[in-house]
Enzyme design. Structure first.
Site, PDB file in Angstrom:
ATOM      1  N   HIS A 110       0.854  -1.193   0.000  1.00  0.00           N
ATOM      2  CA  HIS A 110       0.000   0.000   0.000  1.00  0.00           C
ATOM      3  C   HIS A 110       0.894   1.250   0.000  1.00  0.00           C
ATOM      4  O   HIS A 110       1.841   1.332   0.794  1.00  0.00           O
ATOM      5  CB  HIS A 110      -0.915   0.001   1.231  1.00  0.00           C
ATOM      6  CG  HIS A 110      -1.817   1.189   1.260  1.00  0.00           C
ATOM      7  ND1 HIS A 110      -2.962   1.265   0.484  1.00  0.00           N
ATOM      8  CD2 HIS A 110      -1.720   2.372   1.908  1.00  0.00           C
ATOM      9  CE1 HIS A 110      -3.537   2.441   0.680  1.00  0.00           C
ATOM     10  NE2 HIS A 110      -2.799   3.127   1.534  1.00  0.00           N
ATOM     11  N   ASP A 151      -6.744  -2.968   4.403  1.00  0.00           N
ATOM     12  CA  ASP A 151      -5.527  -2.303   4.896  1.00  0.00           C
ATOM     13  C   ASP A 151      -5.317  -2.413   6.404  1.00  0.00           C
ATOM     14  O   ASP A 151      -4.621  -1.589   7.003  1.00  0.00           O
ATOM     15  CB  ASP A 151      -5.517  -0.817   4.486  1.00  0.00           C
ATOM     16  CG  ASP A 151      -5.510  -0.627   2.981  1.00  0.00           C
ATOM     17  OD1 ASP A 151      -4.965  -1.501   2.281  1.00  0.00           O
ATOM     18  OD2 ASP A 151      -6.053   0.386   2.504  1.00  0.00           O
TER      19      ASP A 151
END
Ligand code: GRF
Length: 208
Positions: A110, A151
């Site tokens: 990410h 996430d």
């Protein structure tokens, strides 16, 4: 030797780094057996084909619903049964069924320092736009295991860089990839292939 499946949707620069790192033995004990793309025309697919890596395109457009799409993805992954799945710029959130089946075997890269600038809508240039709008002075990237929440899985590696006043979202995106993502992704994959990453209570511990 660990079998790695890489999931992609876009330009595939992180995939290329993984391929090169395996060739250069910067990733040891791992090989890429399959690349699955969510787009039939992703540049990442060409990169894989050029290296004679098996590829499949599973495009969401070809399915009536997300459930059917996820089921096809699950079938393909289960058939391949990789030791590690790397989401290298893969645009979709995998179903709970997939994530549970491959618990602590899926990693994602990410482009921010999680838990900042992540979660819903935070992908691609949106992340870097938000970083510049907020005016934070450092940013970076995170490699983490994938769990049921976007996430939020255990963090494996992070690295930061300074935000420059001259950065635009596009420049920052490139800098984060080149200066951070490419480095920590190959490092994390190498550590996992060497069985050096353990997850305990949603945190990772790395054997030194
Ligand atoms: C990267 O910025 C990665 O962090 C994000 O998607 C992008 C993929 O880039 N998850 P590329 O396709 O590897 O060039």
């Amino acid at each position: 030797m660990k079998n790695i499946t890489v999931l992609v949707s876009g330009s595939g620069t992180n995939l290329k780094v993984l391929i090169d790192s395996i060739k250069e033995k910067k990733i040891r004990n791992g090989r890429i057996n399959l690349v699955i793309s969510s787009k039939k025309d992703a540049k990442a697919l060409d990169i894989a084909k050029k290296e004679n890596i098996k590829t499949i395109a599973i495009s969401k457009k070809d399915f009536k619903s997300d459930e059917e799409y996820q089921e096809e993805m699950f079938k393909s992954l289960k058939k391949e049964n990789p030791d590690l799945i790397v989401l290298a710029g893969f645009l979709y959130i995998l179903s709970e069924k997939i994530v549970k089946y491959f618990k602590n075997k899926i990693v994602n890269i990410h482009p921010s320092l999680i838990p900042s600038f992540c979660g819903n809508g935070m992908y691609g240039l949106n992340v870097h736009k938000a970083v510049l709008e907020k005016g934070v002075k450092i940013t970076g990237a995170t490699v983490h295991f994938v769990n049921e929440k976007a996430d939020e899985g255990p963090i494996i590696l992070q690295k930061c860089i300074k935000v420059k006043q001259t950065d635009t979202p596009e420049i920052l995106q490139t800098r984060v990839k080149e200066e951070v993502e490419w480095k920590i992704l190959k490092k994390a994959v190498n550590l996992i292939c060497l069985d050096k990453v353990k997850v305990i209570n949603n945190k990772t511990y790395i054997k030194t």
